[in-house]
Design an enzyme around this catalytic site. Structure first.
Site, PDB file in Angstrom:
ATOM      1  N   HIS A   1       0.860  -1.186   0.000  1.00  0.00           N
ATOM      2  CA  HIS A   1       0.000   0.000   0.000  1.00  0.00           C
ATOM      3  C   HIS A   1       0.892   1.231   0.000  1.00  0.00           C
ATOM      4  O   HIS A   1       1.947   1.231   0.637  1.00  0.00           O
ATOM      5  CB  HIS A   1      -0.906   0.029   1.230  1.00  0.00           C
TER       6      HIS A   1
ATOM      7  N   CYS B   1      -2.286   5.126  -4.342  1.00  0.00           N
ATOM      8  CA  CYS B   1      -2.847   3.774  -4.332  1.00  0.00           C
ATOM      9  C   CYS B   1      -4.017   3.679  -5.317  1.00  0.00           C
ATOM     10  O   CYS B   1      -4.115   2.719  -6.078  1.00  0.00           O
ATOM     11  CB  CYS B   1      -3.292   3.415  -2.919  1.00  0.00           C
TER      12      CYS B   1
END
Length: 110
Positions: free
Chosen positions: A21, A33
């Site tokens: 992430h 992201c």
């Protein structure tokens, strides 16, 4: 950090793996992201629709953070080239994200 690995055979892209992430801001507001996800899922959807194939897709976890996509082994040359070209377009888009947000995403080749 998002890590993207492009798998190549003699320079030809046949698979990619994305994990992690970005964590550039709080969850739900992370544009790095979201951008990487949109680019990768858009490319995979284009491969499926425009090449009429089903790549091997592996996703893990309820909260995402892992995607691996591999083109089928026994594609005819034209279909493989078309699918690989679409995935190369994805890599160009991801490289653009890396250029501006390299502290949150990196790309490597295998």
């Amino acid at each position: 950090m998002i890590q993207v690995t492009a798998y190549r055979n003699k320079g030809n892209l046949y698979a990619f793996e994305m994990s992690g992430h970005a964590e550039s801001v709080s969850e739900g507001y992370d544009l790095v992201c979201a951008g990487a996800s949109a680019v990768s899922f858009g490319a995979v959807n284009a491969v499926i629709k425009l090449c009429s194939i089903e790549p091997e897709i592996t996703q893990a976890g309820k909260e995402g953070g892992y995607l691996k996509v591999k083109l089928p082994d026994h594609l005819d040359v034209e279909t493989h080239q078309k699918a690989a070209f679409l995935l190369e377009g994805m890599m160009v888009s991801l490289e653009t994200i890396v250029r501006d947000y390299g502290q949150y995403i990196m790309i490597s080749d295998k």
